[in-house]
Design a protein around this motif. Structure first.
Motif, mmCIF file in Angstrom:
data_model
loop_
_atom_site.group_PDB
_atom_site.id
_atom_site.type_symbol
_atom_site.label_atom_id
_atom_site.label_comp_id
_atom_site.label_asym_id
_atom_site.label_seq_id
_atom_site.Cartn_x
_atom_site.Cartn_y
_atom_site.Cartn_z
ATOM 1 N N LEU A 107 1.333 6.247 -9.986
ATOM 2 C CA LEU A 107 2.551 5.505 -9.655
ATOM 3 C C LEU A 107 2.672 4.290 -10.563
ATOM 4 O O LEU A 107 1.669 3.723 -10.995
ATOM 5 C CB LEU A 107 2.517 5.062 -8.193
ATOM 6 C CG LEU A 107 2.411 6.183 -7.163
ATOM 7 C CD1 LEU A 107 2.312 5.595 -5.762
ATOM 8 C CD2 LEU A 107 3.596 7.119 -7.260
ATOM 9 N N LEU A 108 3.906 3.890 -10.839
ATOM 10 C CA LEU A 108 4.184 2.695 -11.624
ATOM 11 C C LEU A 108 5.156 1.847 -10.817
ATOM 12 O O LEU A 108 6.368 1.999 -10.924
ATOM 13 C CB LEU A 108 4.782 3.061 -12.990
ATOM 14 C CG LEU A 108 5.149 1.883 -13.895
ATOM 15 C CD1 LEU A 108 3.878 1.145 -14.327
ATOM 16 C CD2 LEU A 108 5.919 2.342 -15.098
ATOM 17 N N GLY A 109 4.626 0.990 -9.970
ATOM 18 C CA GLY A 109 5.476 0.184 -9.115
ATOM 19 C C GLY A 109 6.132 1.024 -8.033
ATOM 20 O O GLY A 109 5.815 2.195 -7.854
ATOM 21 N N PRO A 110 7.105 0.447 -7.336
ATOM 22 C CA PRO A 110 7.745 1.163 -6.232
ATOM 23 C C PRO A 110 8.835 2.146 -6.658
ATOM 24 O O PRO A 110 9.289 2.931 -5.853
ATOM 25 C CB PRO A 110 8.348 0.030 -5.394
ATOM 26 C CG PRO A 110 8.602 -1.062 -6.374
ATOM 27 C CD PRO A 110 7.508 -0.956 -7.395
ATOM 28 N N HIS A 111 9.258 2.102 -7.935
ATOM 29 C CA HIS A 111 10.398 2.909 -8.361
ATOM 30 C C HIS A 111 10.092 3.971 -9.403
ATOM 31 O O HIS A 111 10.985 4.709 -9.800
ATOM 32 C CB HIS A 111 11.505 2.004 -8.925
ATOM 33 C CG HIS A 111 11.983 0.961 -7.969
ATOM 34 N ND1 HIS A 111 12.179 -0.340 -8.344
ATOM 35 C CD2 HIS A 111 12.279 1.017 -6.645
ATOM 36 C CE1 HIS A 111 12.597 -1.040 -7.307
ATOM 37 N NE2 HIS A 111 12.655 -0.231 -6.261
ATOM 38 N N SER A 112 8.878 4.043 -9.890
ATOM 39 C CA SER A 112 8.574 4.955 -11.005
ATOM 40 C C SER A 112 7.216 5.615 -10.811
ATOM 41 O O SER A 112 6.382 5.131 -10.052
ATOM 42 C CB SER A 112 8.556 4.186 -12.328
ATOM 43 O OG SER A 112 9.759 3.501 -12.547
#
Length: 181
Positions: free
Chosen positions: A83-88
């Motif tokens: 995961l890359l942060g909450p959006h990606s």
């Protein structure tokens, strides 16, 4: 001057027959319309929720992601590697180097309340877009990078998929879960 013309002398006798004649003319016109009119068939086309837009095999997409820029595509069986942060999130392309590829959840995809976790397999539909500094600035303003290193990681992506809809493969439909974080 004592003599006035009586202009309405005969009109009172013609009022009732003219009214009946008008009703008969309108009734005849409506009857003629009902006899000569052809029925209209309304066709409602239903779009299935599971229908994929421009479905591409993930292996084909992996060979040349830049050739799909500007196209809306669907990919099945995309493995979420991290995961890359909450959006990606990142996935690995099926090329010789197992290149990391970025996928970003749009506001519409975030509103679907689908939880994307590392190690999951997902089906995504979205637009392949070239990465730019203005896109990164917009993501940062929207809070997509909770850590300073997240933007730095995203800068390495040459292009990405802006996901409009996502579904977790093997998840039961109707299952409610938290948005990815």
């Amino acid at each position: 001057m004592a003599m006035f013309l009586k202009s309405r002398t005969g009109s009172a006798r013609l009022g009732t027959p003219l009214m009946i004649l008008c009703f008969l003319a309108i009734g005849g016109f409506l009857y003629w319309l009902s006899v000569t009119a052809e029925p209209t068939e309304i066709v409602v086309e239903e779009v299935a929720d599971t229908e994929l837009v421009n479905a591409i095999a993930f292996a084909d997409f992996s060979t040349a992601t830049d050739s799909y820029i500007g196209q809306e595509i669907s990919l099945e069986g995309v493995a979420v590697t991290s995961l890359l942060g909450p959006h990606s999130f990142w996935t690995s392309l099926e090329d010789a180097q197992q290149t990391a590829y970025l996928l970003h959840l749009s506001e519409a995809a975030l509103a679907d309340s689908v939880s994307v976790m590392a190690g999951a397999s997902v089906t995504v539909t979205g637009m392949v877009t070239a990465m730019s500094d203005s896109i990164l600035d917009a993501w940062q303003a929207a809070g997509a990078f909770p850590q300073d290193s997240d933007r730095f990681q995203a800068e390495f992506a040459e292009d990405f998929i802006e996901i409009s809809s996502v579904s977790v493969d093997g998840a039961e439909s109707g299952e409610e879960s938290e948005p990815s974080s």
